[in-house]
Motif scaffolding. Structure first.
Motif, mmCIF file in Angstrom:
data_model
loop_
_atom_site.group_PDB
_atom_site.id
_atom_site.type_symbol
_atom_site.label_atom_id
_atom_site.label_comp_id
_atom_site.label_asym_id
_atom_site.label_seq_id
_atom_site.Cartn_x
_atom_site.Cartn_y
_atom_site.Cartn_z
ATOM 1 N N GLU A 141 0.808 -1.216 0.000
ATOM 2 C CA GLU A 141 0.000 0.000 0.000
ATOM 3 C C GLU A 141 0.842 1.267 0.000
ATOM 4 O OE1 GLU A 141 -3.199 0.068 -0.235
ATOM 5 O OE2 GLU A 141 -3.506 -2.096 -0.111
ATOM 6 N N GLY A 144 0.247 3.586 -3.118
ATOM 7 C CA GLY A 144 -1.072 4.201 -3.034
ATOM 8 C C GLY A 144 -1.126 5.303 -1.998
ATOM 9 N N MET A 145 -0.489 5.094 -0.855
ATOM 10 C CA MET A 145 -0.495 6.103 0.210
ATOM 11 C C MET A 145 0.299 7.335 -0.200
ATOM 12 S SD MET A 145 0.620 5.629 4.185
ATOM 13 C CE MET A 145 0.469 6.985 5.352
ATOM 14 N N THR A 148 -1.675 9.281 -2.759
ATOM 15 C CA THR A 148 -2.812 9.955 -2.124
ATOM 16 C C THR A 148 -2.370 11.250 -1.456
ATOM 17 O OG1 THR A 148 -3.912 7.834 -1.752
ATOM 18 C CG2 THR A 148 -4.660 9.706 -0.452
ATOM 19 N N LEU A 151 -1.611 13.860 -4.213
ATOM 20 C CA LEU A 151 -2.815 14.437 -4.821
ATOM 21 C C LEU A 151 -3.554 15.339 -3.845
ATOM 22 C CD1 LEU A 151 -4.151 11.319 -6.781
ATOM 23 C CD2 LEU A 151 -2.933 13.304 -7.696
ATOM 24 N N ALA A 152 -3.572 14.974 -2.565
ATOM 25 C CA ALA A 152 -4.250 15.806 -1.564
ATOM 26 C C ALA A 152 -3.588 17.177 -1.463
ATOM 27 C CB ALA A 152 -4.233 15.105 -0.205
#
Length: 329
Positions: A141, A144-145, A148, A151-152
């Motif tokens: 993961e 993905g983390m 994320t 993008l945040a």
């Protein structure tokens, strides 16, 4: 001219020949905004009123008392009115002098909304960058983390840029902070790929000698990896511990029988103490030999180094940014 010709704007003529004229109206104006300390900023706006068509000899503007009548003033939800001051000046145009009034209005942005909706989420999201290197590589993961978090921050940078006045005269410290964190987040994605590639490397591949040396001499000591001197010394064995039977037995967790022991039992116990001490001394002291690390061990050591580095960078950037904003506010 439409104000003067308006039949509803009356003039009062006094018996001494003076005329009082109090036209009413709603005027919209703007001022230059300094966004350096956004959203904890204080702005000083200047409003200038001047007689464009009449010289100072014909019309002289003067300030009343109080300078600004705030009888009908209503509080604003975003800005707090700190003070209003006035100044009587004059301007020269084509060798003619014209009367001017300059009002300085000092406003301060109310911070509660921006603290709850901007500052706290930004600081909380900054910790996600550090936690990427704490996630085990086997979880699957990490990419993905890290994406994320990237993008945040990109979304938040867009939202804040939309709220900040468009100007290139000054740059917002908060925007600079978000850009720095955004670059760190992008770097996190790259470094995560590198670490995962090292971690899942083929076991049969040999680790280069220079990488072993660099890992042992730099990264292991910086990250306080297992067996280095920067770890807690609570369980470390020193040469003087050999003479401390009870202390050595406690550190090495050896069960020594109390009472009469045979020579064989004592000799066996002493050999066990020496072997254990030798293994610990080898783990904690530098005997000139460089251990050979596997690719998985190197990946985990790099992970820990990056965890500490990014923790330091994020902490320093966050502390400096919000200290400057807080002191200015």
């Amino acid at each position: 001219m439409s104000v003067i010709s308006d039949e509803n704007t009356l003039m009062r003529i006094n018996n001494d020949g003076s005329a009082e004229w109090t036209p009413g109206g709603i005027y919209e104006t703007h001022c230059d905004c300094d966004v350096t300390y956004y959203p904890l900023d204080t702005q000083t706006c200047s409003v200038v009123l001047s007689t464009w068509a009449y010289t100072a000899n014909e019309i002289s503007l003067s300030l009343g008392s109080p300078v600004v009548d705030k009888t009908y003033f209503s509080e604003n939800g975003e800005w707090q009115l700190l003070s209003v001051s006035g100044l009587e000046t004059s301007s020269t145009r084509e060798s003619q002098s014209f009367s001017r009034l300059k009002f300085n209005i000092k406003l301060r942005r109310r911070p509660l909304f921006h603290i709850l909706n901007t500052i706290i989420p930004v600081v909380v999201m900054a910790t996600l960058i550090v936690m990427v290197f704490k996630l085990p590589p086997e979880s699957g993961e990490r990419i993905g983390m890290s994406l994320t978090a990237l993008l945040a921050y990109a979304v938040y940078l867009t939202l804040i840029s939309d709220n900040i006045p468009k100007t290139s005269v000054s740059a917002s410290i908060l925007s600079i902070y978000l850009t720095i964190i955004l670059c760190l987040s992008a770097l996190t994605v790259i470094l995560t790929n590198v670490v995962l590639d090292l971690y899942f490397n083929i076991e049969g591949d040999d680790v280069p000698a220079w990488l072993n040396r660099f890992t042992y001499n730099v990264m292991v000591k910086f990250s306080c990896w297992k067996g280095t001197t920067c770890c807690s010394r609570r369980n470390r064995v020193t040469p003087n511990d050999e003479d401390k039977g009870i202390s050595s037995n406690r550190i090495l967790k050896l069960n020594v029988p109390v009472g009469d022991l045979s020579r064989n039992a004592k000799a066996s116990n002493e050999d066990q103490v020496k072997e254990s001490k030798m293994s610990l001394d080898t783990a904690f002291t530098d005997d000139g030999t460089i251990p050979e690390y596997t690719w998985k061990e190197i990946a985990l050591i790099i992970d820990k180094c990056l965890l500490y580095l990014f923790m330091i960078f994020v902490f320093l950037a966050t502390s400096i940014t919000f200290t400057i904003l807080g002191v200015n506010y």
